[in-house]
Each structure stands twice: as structure tokens, then as C-alpha cells.
Write a protein that holds these residues in place. Structure first.
Motif, short mmCIF file in Angstrom:
data_model
loop_
_atom_site.label_atom_id
_atom_site.label_comp_id
_atom_site.label_asym_id
_atom_site.label_seq_id
_atom_site.Cartn_x
_atom_site.Cartn_y
_atom_site.Cartn_z
N PRO A 96 0.84 -1.20 0.00
CA PRO A 96 0.00 0.00 0.00
C PRO A 96 0.87 1.25 0.00
O PRO A 96 2.08 1.18 0.26
CB PRO A 96 -0.80 -0.13 1.31
CG PRO A 96 0.04 -1.00 2.18
CD PRO A 96 0.75 -1.95 1.27
N PRO A 97 0.30 2.42 -0.29
CA PRO A 97 1.08 3.65 -0.26
C PRO A 97 1.70 3.88 1.12
O PRO A 97 1.13 3.47 2.14
CB PRO A 97 0.04 4.74 -0.58
CG PRO A 97 -1.03 4.02 -1.33
CD PRO A 97 -1.09 2.65 -0.73
N PRO A 98 2.86 4.52 1.17
CA PRO A 98 3.52 4.75 2.46
C PRO A 98 2.75 5.75 3.31
O PRO A 98 1.96 6.55 2.81
CB PRO A 98 4.88 5.31 2.05
CG PRO A 98 4.66 5.92 0.70
CD PRO A 98 3.62 5.06 0.04
N ILE A 99 3.00 5.72 4.63
CA ILE A 99 2.31 6.63 5.54
C ILE A 99 3.24 7.70 6.09
O ILE A 99 2.78 8.66 6.70
CB ILE A 99 1.66 5.85 6.71
CG1 ILE A 99 2.73 5.07 7.51
CG2 ILE A 99 0.60 4.90 6.20
CD1 ILE A 99 2.17 4.37 8.74
N ARG A 100 4.56 7.56 5.87
CA ARG A 100 5.50 8.57 6.37
C ARG A 100 5.84 9.56 5.27
O ARG A 100 5.97 9.20 4.11
CB ARG A 100 6.76 7.87 6.89
CG ARG A 100 6.47 6.98 8.10
CD ARG A 100 7.74 6.45 8.74
NE ARG A 100 7.41 5.69 9.94
CZ ARG A 100 7.27 4.37 9.98
NH1 ARG A 100 7.44 3.67 8.86
NH2 ARG A 100 6.97 3.76 11.11
N SER A 247 -5.15 -10.10 9.21
CA SER A 247 -4.32 -8.95 8.86
C SER A 247 -4.75 -7.68 9.60
O SER A 247 -5.93 -7.37 9.70
CB SER A 247 -4.39 -8.72 7.35
OG SER A 247 -3.58 -7.66 6.96
N ASN A 248 -3.75 -6.95 10.08
CA ASN A 248 -3.97 -5.69 10.77
C ASN A 248 -4.53 -4.65 9.80
O ASN A 248 -4.05 -4.51 8.68
CB ASN A 248 -2.63 -5.22 11.35
CG ASN A 248 -2.72 -3.93 12.12
OD1 ASN A 248 -3.12 -2.91 11.58
ND2 ASN A 248 -2.33 -3.97 13.38
N HIS A 253 -2.84 -2.30 5.03
CA HIS A 253 -3.96 -2.92 4.32
C HIS A 253 -3.39 -3.86 3.26
O HIS A 253 -2.66 -3.43 2.38
CB HIS A 253 -4.84 -1.86 3.66
CG HIS A 253 -5.35 -0.83 4.63
ND1 HIS A 253 -6.42 -1.05 5.46
CD2 HIS A 253 -4.91 0.43 4.91
CE1 HIS A 253 -6.63 0.03 6.20
NE2 HIS A 253 -5.72 0.92 5.90
N GLU A 254 -3.72 -5.14 3.38
CA GLU A 254 -3.25 -6.11 2.39
C GLU A 254 -3.73 -5.68 1.01
O GLU A 254 -4.92 -5.46 0.80
CB GLU A 254 -3.81 -7.50 2.69
CG GLU A 254 -3.30 -8.13 3.97
CD GLU A 254 -1.90 -8.68 3.84
OE1 GLU A 254 -1.33 -8.66 2.72
OE2 GLU A 254 -1.35 -9.12 4.85
N GLY A 276 -8.90 -4.37 2.83
CA GLY A 276 -7.96 -4.32 1.73
C GLY A 276 -8.40 -5.17 0.56
O GLY A 276 -9.58 -5.24 0.21
N GLY A 277 -7.43 -5.86 -0.04
CA GLY A 277 -7.73 -6.71 -1.19
C GLY A 277 -8.12 -8.12 -0.83
O GLY A 277 -8.41 -8.92 -1.73
N LEU A 278 -8.17 -8.47 0.46
CA LEU A 278 -8.48 -9.84 0.86
C LEU A 278 -9.84 -10.33 0.34
O LEU A 278 -9.95 -11.49 -0.06
CB LEU A 278 -8.39 -9.98 2.38
CG LEU A 278 -6.95 -10.06 2.92
CD1 LEU A 278 -6.93 -9.88 4.43
CD2 LEU A 278 -6.30 -11.38 2.54
#
Length: 366
Positions: A96-100, A247-248, A253-254, A276-278
Motif C-alpha cells: 500500500p502507499p507509504p504513511i511517512r 491482517s492488521n 492494508h493487504e 484491503g484486497g483480501l
């Protein structure tokens, strides 16, 4: 030649995650078809993980700038390095896109001129929002389960027993702490007919080593060695009835969840976070539960026990979906089709247009 550029400075590890399995599986299938493909590592020489991947071509480059010298199609894996290439390059977005903030800047800058490939519809939408581009400009090429998962014989099930496997990496984002909470829920912890197993995948990292020790001390779960080949993982899964993927969802997000389809191809039921994609991994054997909720996971396990084994017909149907052949067909179609013009190219063209001198004005005749 199709070159998959692995994260510079990092060896390709065996048996630790979906992006590794996806990359190696694509290269294997392409070469099986007579299409030359290789994995390219940077800065490691021959000590880049190749010893764990018999029959997979590797090339090691001294610096990432040398990627620009490669002929054929260049595909960056996860990391969008701004290297000019001889032909238009691609980027497969496994994460997924970074958060920092500093990582966001790297991701935005690096993706400006690359053709993008996501591993699910969810991931395409997530990255489109992050990059502020039309989701239609992001290609989707789904992951897959290797053929051995669908063909692996299942041993006889011990009478009355239900075997549960956590096959994800030993890291917080994979939900291992939610699983530990679940082991103490009263509808689970007194059931001696339930057995729980986890692998050491990810224990080579500092946090994974800590989690491995925690699991090793817990009387309710067994820890087995990580599987370094698809065949070994298929055999492990076939010896279980349920695979859990809690998954957390709080900060991770997977984007897909390759373990889910491997498990269903192996004849296991899957209990996964509804995140997510699950949900896109459902081949008929997935039950989705509220993320980060140990109680919900426990009740889903209890329901799966009542429902019994995944039916053979369900396994056969699952094995026809998300195959490596389907994935590579889609990948090659993406390479062959015209790609959307990257936003950075459009901006550059507009800037050049603005600098063009205005047409001279002439007095009207007459």
C-alpha cells in the motif's frame, strides 16, 4: 528480455512473502514459455538470494543507475527508482502507499514516469487516490498460486481434529497479535481438538525474532520452520484444515493476499480480515471477519469447525482461479497495450508549450 528489478541493496528472500513468490513465479513461467526473463538485484553480487531459487536467472548490478543500460522491458518491484531506461518501464505496486512523509515524496516522485501495475482492484483504487490519477491508468495483474498447491495430495484428517495454520510473516501487520489474543478466547482455549501452527517466516528480522520467541513460549501454538519453496508450503497447507489471515487494518492494508489463494488451492478454508484486497481472493472458501477483532476470529474458527472440511469440489473450483498462466497472460497483455501518458510527461509537454513564442500578428489585408 524482461527484467524484474528487486529492491536495491536487498537480497531476494525465499519463503517470506507474496511479492517474492509473485516475482519468482512470473519469471519462472515466462522462461517456461520461452520468453527470457530475469531477476535483477543491485549491489550484492552473487550474494543476492539466488542460491534458494534453482533455475531462476539472476543478474546483479553494481548500482541502480546501471538499470538504464538494460535492454528489453524493465519492471521495478515495489520501489520506484527514477532511472532513465531504454524503453518505457513499469512498476508493480505490491505494498500500500507509504504513511511517512519522506517515503510519500519518494513514491510520488518515482511513479511520475512509470506505467503502474497493481495487484488488485483495491490496490489500484488506493494508489490512484494517493497519486491523484485516474484509476483506469493503473493496470491490475493478479497474483497466483503455483500449480503444486492445487495438485498436492491431502493426508487423512485425524478424527475429530481441526488443524489451524498461520502462514503469514511474523510481523504486526499480518495480525499475529490478534491471533495470540484469539488463543485466549474461552471458546477456543479449552478445545483440545483444535491445534494451531505458525511458521518462522519473517523471523530473520528483529521484530520477527521477538515474535518467534513469544510463540515458542505459548503452549497453544506450535512453530515450524518457514517453507522456502512452493512445494514445501503446499505440503504444509495440505496438512491443515483452516488458514487464518487476521491482517492488521489499523495502519496496513493487504493489497491482495497470496496466502489466501494458495490455501484454497490446497483444500483449506480461509478466515481473513474483511479489509484491503483480501475480499478479492475468495475462490469459494473464504470467510471474512472484522479486522483486529480476536472475538470475531474465534467465532469464525468455531463456525469453520462446525462446517467441516473444504469440499473437494470447492477445492477443484478454487484451483481454476488465480493461476500463474492467467497472471502471466495478463502481464504480457499489459506490456503489449498502449499505456496512459504519465502525468509528469503531460506537465512537461504543457510547460514546453507555454514557452513556445506566440504566433506573429499581421495587419489585416485591405
Amino acid at each position: 528480455m524482461i527484467s524484474f528489478i528487486w529492491s536495491p541493496g536487498n537480497p531476494l528472500p525465499a519463503g517470506t512473502g507474496g511479492s517474492e513468490n509473485y516475482t519468482v513465479g512470473q519469471v519462472r513461467e515466462l522462461n517456461r514459455r520461452g520468453i527470457h526473463a530475469q531477476i535483477v538485484t543491485v549491489g550484492l553480487s552473487a550474494d543476492d538470494g539466488r542460491d534458494d531459487f534453482t533455475g531462476i536467472p539472476f543478474l546483479s548490478l553494481p548500482t541502480v543507475s546501471k538499470v538504464g543500460d538494460l535492454d528489453g522491458t524493465v519492471v521495478f518491484v515495489n520501489e520506484p527508482h527514477p532511472v532513465p531506461t531504454r524503453n518505457p518501464a513499469f512498476l508493480i505496486l505490491h505494498n500500500p502507499p507509504p504513511i511517512r512523509e519522506h517515503e510519500k515524496a519518494f513514491a510520488r516522485e518515482g511513479t511520475r514516469v512509470l506505467a503502474l501495475i497493481a495487484t488488485s482492484r483495491y490496490a489500484a483504487e488506493l494508489w490512484a487516490a494517493f497519486l491523484d490519477v485516474d484509476v483506469a491508468t493503473i493496470n491490475v495483474v493478479y497474483p497466483f498460486a503455483e500449480p503444486c498447491f492445487a495438485t498436492q495430495p491431502r493426508p487423512d484428517r485425524p478424527p475429530g481434529k481441526t488443524r489451524v495454520l498461520f502462514a503469514g510473516r511474523l510481523s504486526p501487520e499480518k495480525g499475529v497479535y490478534t491471533l495470540l489474543e484469539t488463543l485466549h478466547i474461552d471458546i477456543i482455549d479449552q478445545d483440545t481438538d483444535l491445534t494451531f501452527t505458525a511458521t518462522t517466516a519473517g523471523a530473520d528480522k528483529p521484530q520477527g525474532a521477538i515474535i518467534e520467541r513469544l510463540l515458542g513460549e505459548h503452549p497453544g501454538i506450535s512453530v515450524v520452520a518457514a517453507c522456502k519453496t512452493p512445494a514445501a508450503m503446499a505440503a504444509l497447507m495440505a496438512g491443515h484444515d483452516i488458514v487464518v489471515m487476521p491482517s492488521n487494518s489499523q495502519y496496513w492494508h493487504e493489497t491482495f493476499g497470496i496466502v489466501s489463494i494458495e490455501a484454497q488451492h490446497s483444500g483449506c478454508r480461509v478466515i481473513a480480515s474483511d479489509d484491503g484486497g483480501l475480499p478479492e481472493t475468495d475462490c469459494g472458501g473464504v470467510v471474512l471477519v472484522t479486522p483486529d477483532n480476536a472475538e470475531a476470529l474465534a467465532w469464525a474458527i468455531r463456525t469453520a469447525v462446525i462446517n467441516g472440511p473444504f469440499p473437494p469440489a470447492g477445492r477443484h473450483h478454487a484451483g481454476t482461479r488465480f493461476t500463474v498462466g492467467q497472471s502471466v497472460d495478463t502481464l504480457l497483455a499489459v506490456f503489449a497495450q498502449p499505456q496512459a501518458i504519465p502525468p509528469a510527461t503531460i506537465v512537461a509537454q504543457l510547460e514546453e508549450l507555454v514557452l513556445v513564442p506566440s504566433a506573429a500578428t499581421y495587419p489585416r489585408a485591405g
